[in-house]
Design a protein around this motif. Structure first.
Motif, PDB file in Angstrom:
ATOM      1  N   ARG A   2      68.935 100.621 -32.935  1.00 51.04           N
ATOM      2  CA  ARG A   2      68.338 101.922 -33.200  1.00 51.04           C
ATOM      3  C   ARG A   2      67.045 101.759 -33.976  1.00 51.04           C
ATOM      4  O   ARG A   2      66.943 100.907 -34.868  1.00 51.04           O
ATOM      5  CB  ARG A   2      69.310 102.806 -33.990  1.00 51.04           C
ATOM      6  N   ALA A   3      66.058 102.606 -33.645  1.00 46.97           N
ATOM      7  CA  ALA A   3      64.778 102.593 -34.341  1.00 46.97           C
ATOM      8  C   ALA A   3      64.196 103.998 -34.327  1.00 46.97           C
ATOM      9  O   ALA A   3      64.455 104.783 -33.393  1.00 46.97           O
ATOM     10  CB  ALA A   3      63.808 101.611 -33.689  1.00 46.97           C
ATOM     11  N   ALA A   4      63.384 104.319 -35.344  1.00 39.81           N
ATOM     12  CA  ALA A   4      62.708 105.606 -35.412  1.00 39.81           C
ATOM     13  C   ALA A   4      61.360 105.474 -34.706  1.00 39.81           C
ATOM     14  O   ALA A   4      60.478 104.745 -35.158  1.00 39.81           O
ATOM     15  CB  ALA A   4      62.513 106.034 -36.861  1.00 39.81           C
ATOM     16  N   LEU A  65      57.884 103.012 -36.131  1.00 40.40           N
ATOM     17  CA  LEU A  65      57.164 102.956 -37.400  1.00 40.40           C
ATOM     18  C   LEU A  65      57.894 102.109 -38.447  1.00 40.40           C
ATOM     19  O   LEU A  65      59.008 101.645 -38.234  1.00 40.40           O
ATOM     20  CB  LEU A  65      56.949 104.371 -37.933  1.00 40.40           C
ATOM     21  N   GLY A  66      57.215 101.964 -39.588  1.00 38.41           N
ATOM     22  CA  GLY A  66      57.765 101.230 -40.720  1.00 38.41           C
ATOM     23  C   GLY A  66      57.074  99.897 -40.934  1.00 38.41           C
ATOM     24  O   GLY A  66      56.937  99.114 -40.000  1.00 38.41           O
ATOM     25  N   HIS A  67      56.617  99.661 -42.167  1.00 42.37           N
ATOM     26  CA  HIS A  67      55.901  98.404 -42.442  1.00 42.37           C
ATOM     27  C   HIS A  67      56.286  97.783 -43.780  1.00 42.37           C
ATOM     28  O   HIS A  67      55.879  96.669 -44.076  1.00 42.37           O
ATOM     29  CB  HIS A  67      54.379  98.651 -42.430  1.00 42.37           C
ATOM     30  N   GLY A 143      52.754  95.214 -37.111  1.00 42.26           N
ATOM     31  CA  GLY A 143      53.443  93.946 -36.902  1.00 42.26           C
ATOM     32  C   GLY A 143      54.848  93.896 -37.442  1.00 42.26           C
ATOM     33  O   GLY A 143      55.456  92.818 -37.482  1.00 42.26           O
ATOM     34  N   VAL A 144      55.414  95.061 -37.833  1.00 39.17           N
ATOM     35  CA  VAL A 144      56.710  95.048 -38.509  1.00 39.17           C
ATOM     36  C   VAL A 144      57.731  95.960 -37.819  1.00 39.17           C
ATOM     37  O   VAL A 144      58.758  95.511 -37.340  1.00 39.17           O
ATOM     38  CB  VAL A 144      56.562  95.429 -40.001  1.00 39.17           C
ATOM     39  N   SER A 145      57.460  97.303 -37.819  1.00 37.30           N
ATOM     40  CA  SER A 145      58.386  98.282 -37.226  1.00 37.30           C
ATOM     41  C   SER A 145      59.790  98.173 -37.826  1.00 37.30           C
ATOM     42  O   SER A 145      60.779  97.916 -37.144  1.00 37.30           O
ATOM     43  CB  SER A 145      58.458  98.106 -35.704  1.00 37.30           C
ATOM     44  N   CYS A 146      59.864  98.427 -39.142  1.00 41.06           N
ATOM     45  CA  CYS A 146      61.136  98.231 -39.843  1.00 41.06           C
ATOM     46  C   CYS A 146      61.931  99.516 -40.054  1.00 41.06           C
ATOM     47  O   CYS A 146      62.961  99.490 -40.736  1.00 41.06           O
ATOM     48  CB  CYS A 146      60.917  97.521 -41.171  1.00 41.06           C
ATOM     49  N   PHE A 147      61.487 100.665 -39.501  1.00 33.18           N
ATOM     50  CA  PHE A 147      62.373 101.826 -39.479  1.00 33.18           C
ATOM     51  C   PHE A 147      63.350 101.593 -38.333  1.00 33.18           C
ATOM     52  O   PHE A 147      63.338 102.279 -37.312  1.00 33.18           O
ATOM     53  CB  PHE A 147      61.593 103.120 -39.253  1.00 33.18           C
TER      54      PHE A 147
END
Length: 373
Positions: A2-4, A65-67, A143-147
């Motif tokens: 799962r990711a936002a 999203l998410g970094h 370069g991350v996408s940690c959501f």
């Protein structure tokens, strides 16, 4: 996993109604050469995320999203031999190639291939490891996408940290702490006994304030619109606070500090805040900005004051950090009680509340929130 995922840019608050981010099931490739699979444990929300949502800093969509994150290594791509499965790592949102001119000069935050990949929404080298079940590619954020529950990132986007560091604390070191503390100690090079003003008391600004205190500043002035944030700044050790909305704010700071501070650091990402920071800087002093405003915004600068008063105006991106050097240093200061960044945290929220968390961020109701996948 799962990711936002951000569907389109330009959404307006309230985000719980416009729902710019949707938590989806995505396919995630195995890590390729030089890449690492990370199980995300915590992901901080930052205005850099919000600026993509509202279109201030456009990025290609769809994008996960998410970094600002922390997690545990689960798998290593070919050629990654300096990490091990089970290591706790912090994400860094500018991957450095180690070979371009800025990297060779010891300025990895300005890595040219890293900046190109971030703008394109890919990993270093142009790879995209995220896709929807129908095969549609989903871009990477910085370069991350940690959501997300998992992320594949380049090895150079990670710094190993003490496994005993709680993940919700560790996440802050990848952006808020690197940017705020670094703006003070690396870019501005504040020395013990100097005076500092911080304009904008979000997560980065309060980290800058803590950095000024750790550096031994004799006076730390905190300026913001929000009285609750000014109160928190006093609790953290600020010597003075001022209301940025007060027409007399600049005059009050200059009077109280004998003509202005030696260093002013702007972290609000607004031209008015930068103008305030410049105005409260004394003759011969340095104004440093770590805020990111809309690319169309410009600042009018009095040329005479810059020259006749020998003033310095500096930009600071990622705090001018060398992450592999600075993250462990800042973590050690945190462990010794010198950088109490845990005081900035609001209660953690589940990934599914990401839009509500963005609303809290946009309205300034919190300093730093962490999503837990």
């Amino acid at each position: 996993m799962r990711a936002a995922v951000l569907q389109s840019i330009g959404a307006t608050a309230p985000f719980v109604a416009s729902t710019p981010l949707v938590v989806e099931d995505l396919e995630l490739d195995e890590p390729g050469p030089g890449e690492v699979l990370v199980r995300v444990e915590a992901a901080g929300l930052c205005h850099s995320d919000l600026s993509v949502v509202d279109g201030t800093r456009p990025r290609p969509v769809p994008m996960a999203l998410g970094h600002e994150g922390a997690g545990v290594v689960e798998a290593l791509g070919a050629g990654v031999d300096d990490l091990a499965v089970g290591d706790r790592v912090v994400t860094v949102f500018v991957p450095s190639c180690g070979a371009c001119p800025p990297c060779a000069e010891g300025r990895p935050a300005l890595c040219e291939p890293g900046a190109a990949a971030n703008t394109a929404g890919t990993l270093t080298g142009g790879n995209v490891r995220l896709r929807r079940p129908d095969g549609t590619p989903v871009h990477h954020h910085l370069g991350v996408s940690c959501f997300a529950e998992h992320a594949v990132v380049h090895r150079r986007s990670l710094v190993r940290v003490d496994p005993e560091l709680p993940p919700e604390h560790a996440a802050l070191f990848g952006c808020a702490v690197l940017t705020g503390v670094g703006a003070v100690v690396t870019t501005a090079q504040v020395r013990a006994g100097e005076s500092v003003a911080v304009v904008g008391l979000g997560g980065v600004g309060l980290a800058a304030l803590l950095g000024a205190l750790a550096a031994g500043a004799r006076r730390v002035v905190a300026i913001d619109l929000d009285p609750a944030k000014r109160d928190l700044a006093l609790e953290l050790g600020a010597t003075d606070t001022y209301d940025a909305a007060d027409p007399e704010c600049v005059a009050q700071v200059r009077a109280a500090t004998g003509g202005g501070v030696e260093h002013a650091v702007e972290t609000a990402g607004a031209v008015a805040a930068l103008e305030t920071a410049y105005a409260v800087t004394r003759r011969g002093g340095t104004t440093t900005t770590a805020g990111l405003s809309h690319p169309d915004r410009t600042m009018a600068l009095q040329h005479l004051s810059l020259v006749a008063e020998e003033r310095t105006l500096k930009g600071s991106y990622v705090g001018g950090a060398v992450p592999v050097r600075d993250v462990p240093r800042y973590v050690e200061l945190f462990r010794r009680g010198r950088l109490p960044v845990d005081r900035l945290l609001a209660p953690s929220r589940p990934l599914g509340e990401v839009n509500a968390a963005l609303d809290d961020l946009s309205h300034g109701r919190v300093v730093r929130q962490v999503l837990v996948p």
